[in-house]
Design an enzyme around this catalytic site. Structure first.
Site, short mmCIF file in Angstrom:
data_model
loop_
_atom_site.label_atom_id
_atom_site.label_comp_id
_atom_site.label_asym_id
_atom_site.label_seq_id
_atom_site.Cartn_x
_atom_site.Cartn_y
_atom_site.Cartn_z
N ASP A 11 -6.45 -5.89 -7.79
CA ASP A 11 -7.49 -5.77 -6.77
C ASP A 11 -7.91 -7.18 -6.35
O ASP A 11 -8.29 -7.99 -7.20
CB ASP A 11 -8.71 -5.02 -7.32
CG ASP A 11 -8.42 -3.54 -7.54
OD1 ASP A 11 -7.27 -3.12 -7.30
OD2 ASP A 11 -9.34 -2.82 -7.95
N ASP A 133 -10.10 8.92 -2.36
CA ASP A 133 -11.09 8.44 -3.31
C ASP A 133 -12.29 9.38 -3.22
O ASP A 133 -12.89 9.51 -2.16
CB ASP A 133 -11.53 7.01 -2.96
CG ASP A 133 -10.34 6.07 -2.83
OD1 ASP A 133 -9.33 6.31 -3.51
OD2 ASP A 133 -10.43 5.11 -2.05
#
Length: 245
Positions: A11, A133
């Protein structure tokens, strides 16, 4: 015995390799100064795939870390899937023409589903991954800052009808918490769609990998994304890869 794919996660925010807690940009830990160096470590450890997320891109709605992603795709012997900041067919084409294997579409899949369906048509179902998500089963967007009124399973069914074959399902309540993945929610998505589901969020131990692997024997779960557990030394990537066989 079912083998699952391991996707070590990178990330990216502010040029560094970070992890967020439950997707909260205010709760960030920096684990490495260079996304490329981290990808090389994963590659050297035996990874065949890396999962990269442009957190700045997800928040700003544009490609921010593209150079890092393309360097990994071009210089290392790993496949790359990238998500974050992909808002147009030009963004998708840019990555896929620069050796990235798959592009993950998240927020745009909720906001402009018909446009995203054209991506699948244009580039093929194996190059486009729909990232779902979810908070309490409802899809969140814009780097998880906003929650929509759409159920993850309903969104997934829409895209399967339009040819989608791959989904990443992240349970935001478990992401970055090391509390174990929400396997039940992943199996529900698998049953609803019949498409490949990649588990994301909460991986904490080799027992979690085993649990995902067992879930994969009677579902279309195909892999798992692992981030914080690797960065905090809960287990090594080598152990994860061995456990996934």
């Amino acid at each position: 015995m079912t083998t699952i794919q391991i996707y070590p996660a990178i990330d990216m925010r502010g040029g560094k390799c970070v992890r967020l807690y439950k997707g909260d940009y205010a709760q960030e830990t920096v684990y490495a100064d260079s996304p490329f160096d981290m990808a090389k470590q994963f590659s050297d450890a035996g990874a065949t795939y890396v999962h990269m997320v442009d957190l700045d891109g997800a928040k700003d709605g544009e490609r921010v870390h593209a150079n890092d992603v393309i360097r990994v795709a071009k210089e290392l012997p790993v496949k790359v899937q990238i998500g974050g900041g992909i808002r147009s067919i030009e963004d998708v084409r840019f990555y896929l023409e620069n050796d990235v294997d798959r592009v993950i579409i998240g927020s745009l899949a909720i906001r402009e589903p018909e446009l995203v369906a054209t991506f699948i048509e244009e580039f093929g179902a194996d190059r486009i991954v729909i990232g779902l998500d979810a908070k309490d089963g409802m899809v969140a967007t814009h780097g998880w800052i906003e929650t929509s009124d759409q159920k993850a399973t309903d969104v997934a069914k829409y895209f399967v009808e339009r040819g989608a074959k791959h989904f990443i399902f992240t349970d935001i309540a478990t992401d970055g918490t090391l509390q174990g993945p929400n396997i039940a929610a992943n199996k529900e998505l698998s049953a609803a769609t019949g498409a490949e589901v990649i588990v994301s969020g909460g991986m904490s131990s080799l027992a979690d990998i085993k649990a995902v692997k067992e879930a994969a024997t009677d579902s279309t779960i195909g892999g798992v994304i692992i981030g914080k557990a690797l960065y905090t030394g809960r287990f090594t990537l080598e152990e994860a890869l061995e456990g996934a066989k």
